[in-house]
Enzyme design. Sequence first.
Site, PDB file in Angstrom:
ATOM      1  CB  ALA A  32      -0.956   0.002   1.192  1.00  0.00           C
ATOM      2  CG  LEU A  33       4.549   0.478  -1.922  1.00  0.00           C
ATOM      3  CD1 LEU A  33       5.618   0.279  -3.001  1.00  0.00           C
ATOM      4  CD2 LEU A  33       5.158   0.269  -0.539  1.00  0.00           C
ATOM      5  N   GLY A  36       5.857   8.349   1.255  1.00  0.00           N
ATOM      6  CA  GLY A  36       6.769   8.075   2.377  1.00  0.00           C
ATOM      7  C   GLY A  36       7.646   6.869   2.064  1.00  0.00           C
ATOM      8  CG  HIS A  37       5.913   2.936   1.738  1.00  0.00           C
ATOM      9  ND1 HIS A  37       4.556   3.064   1.636  1.00  0.00           N
ATOM     10  CD2 HIS A  37       6.134   2.233   2.868  1.00  0.00           C
ATOM     11  CE1 HIS A  37       3.970   2.464   2.657  1.00  0.00           C
ATOM     12  NE2 HIS A  37       4.909   1.946   3.435  1.00  0.00           N
ATOM     13  CD  GLN A 149      11.809  11.217  12.884  1.00  0.00           C
ATOM     14  OE1 GLN A 149      12.487  11.861  12.081  1.00  0.00           O
ATOM     15  NE2 GLN A 149      10.943  11.797  13.701  1.00  0.00           N
ATOM     16  CE  LYS A 150       3.105   7.306  10.400  1.00  0.00           C
ATOM     17  NZ  LYS A 150       2.701   5.967  10.481  1.00  0.00           N
ATOM     18  CD  GLN A 154       9.427  -1.090  11.837  1.00  0.00           C
ATOM     19  OE1 GLN A 154       8.483  -1.854  11.909  1.00  0.00           O
ATOM     20  NE2 GLN A 154       9.648  -0.338  10.776  1.00  0.00           N
ATOM     21  CG  MET A 185       2.378  10.945   3.402  1.00  0.00           C
ATOM     22  SD  MET A 185       3.324  10.877   1.888  1.00  0.00           S
ATOM     23  CE  MET A 185       2.971  12.504   1.258  1.00  0.00           C
ATOM     24  CB  SER A 187      -0.378   1.775   4.340  1.00  0.00           C
ATOM     25  OG  SER A 187       0.950   1.806   3.886  1.00  0.00           O
TER      26      SER A 187
HETATM   27  P1  AMP Z   1       5.175  -0.048   6.440  1.00  0.00           P
HETATM   28  O1  AMP Z   1       4.792  -0.464   5.054  1.00  0.00           O
HETATM   29  O2  AMP Z   1       4.128   0.764   7.121  1.00  0.00           O
HETATM   30  O3  AMP Z   1       5.716  -1.188   7.250  1.00  0.00           O
HETATM   31  O4  AMP Z   1       6.389   0.960   6.246  1.00  0.00           O
HETATM   32  C1  AMP Z   1       7.571   0.578   5.588  1.00  0.00           C
HETATM   33  C2  AMP Z   1       8.649   1.571   5.912  1.00  0.00           C
HETATM   34  O5  AMP Z   1       8.238   2.857   5.447  1.00  0.00           O
HETATM   35  C3  AMP Z   1       8.895   1.688   7.425  1.00  0.00           C
HETATM   36  O6  AMP Z   1      10.289   1.758   7.655  1.00  0.00           O
HETATM   37  C4  AMP Z   1       8.191   2.969   7.776  1.00  0.00           C
HETATM   38  O7  AMP Z   1       8.750   3.621   8.903  1.00  0.00           O
HETATM   39  C5  AMP Z   1       8.397   3.789   6.514  1.00  0.00           C
HETATM   40  N1  AMP Z   1       7.379   4.829   6.414  1.00  0.00           N
HETATM   41  C6  AMP Z   1       6.050   4.686   6.620  1.00  0.00           C
HETATM   42  N2  AMP Z   1       5.429   5.879   6.527  1.00  0.00           N
HETATM   43  C7  AMP Z   1       6.386   6.797   6.278  1.00  0.00           C
HETATM   44  C8  AMP Z   1       6.390   8.216   6.102  1.00  0.00           C
HETATM   45  N3  AMP Z   1       5.273   8.926   6.166  1.00  0.00           N
HETATM   46  N4  AMP Z   1       7.564   8.838   5.848  1.00  0.00           N
HETATM   47  C9  AMP Z   1       8.727   8.110   5.786  1.00  0.00           C
HETATM   48  N5  AMP Z   1       8.789   6.772   5.955  1.00  0.00           N
HETATM   49  C10 AMP Z   1       7.648   6.125   6.208  1.00  0.00           C
END
Ligand code: AMP
Length: 284
Positions: A32-33, A36-37, A149-150, A154, A185, A187
């Site tokens: 669900a990119l 941010g991703h 850093q979001k 983790q 941002m 998902s």
């Molecule tokens: P997730 O798919 O939510 O597991 O996120 C994958 C990676 O993207 C993780 O390292 C998150 O911290 C990073 N991430 C999620 N949202 C953001 C954002 N708004 N800005 C920067 N990185 C993000």
Amino acid sequence: MDIFEEIQPLKRHIKKAKFEGKTIGFVPTMGALHEGHLSLIRASKKSNDLTVCSIYVNPTQFNNSEDLEKYPKTLDNDLNLLEEEGCEIVFCPNDQSMYNGQNGKLEFKFGHLESTMEGKFRPGHFNGVALIVSKFFNILQPDKAYFGQKDLQQFLVIEQVVKNLYFDLELVCIPILRESNGLAMSSRNMRIALEDKEKALLFYKALIEAKRLIMNKVSVAETKLRVEELFKGYESVQLEYFHIVDGDTLEEKHEIRAESSEKVAFCIAGYVGQVRLIDNMFLN
Ligand code: AMP
């Protein structure tokens, strides 16, 4: 763009690339990119020959089966976005290949890092994260791995994993990307009801307000009270926690000296309707 579902062909591909002297950057995601991703993908592409993005909704890091079921899945769109960014390799495994029926046989302990904030409200979450990320690191042998850093907690947990298991890689923490109105941002944002979108901003506004108060020498206790006040009177918004912590250890701060250069983080989580949101901000 090469897409792999199975581990062995991917390992062969990586081994060949490494033999040719190529460096590997790794960006783990649950799909669900969003932008941010993609900022992680861009950072990886800047400093590595090949970027691997994994798309996998890891069941062992969900303590709530409804949350797992409702997690958005947009694989076709994700693959298009990654192709546009020039990501070279995508790994989208299934549960069978990642766990082979062995769910939950390995356990990690992170002490305070996992008993506070997300760890407290999502028991077992960081064990699942550490497990899946260790598997990915072993499979991919990346030179650098990119996290946001979001998910500050983790990132700190993964730092412990890398340090304790001697993974030979560099961790890179990428700043939070926000919508133009400040909403971090995520998902999960696509699940926020239209009428709740404005209310979701409360989390960001609370962080800004907390930072302003601390910079104006208001005490930690008073700042916390004022943040809690902000959430009162809303039916569909619920504050789960707001912490002012050391940015490395997540130990609670009880006082902050205005002139100090300590690493202080404001961390917040809660619900807008049925959707759980997290956000954070550093004081400096
Ligand atoms: P997730 O798919 O939510 O597991 O996120 C994958 C990676 O993207 C993780 O390292 C998150 O911290 C990073 N991430 C999620 N949202 C953001 C954002 N708004 N800005 C920067 N990185 C993000």
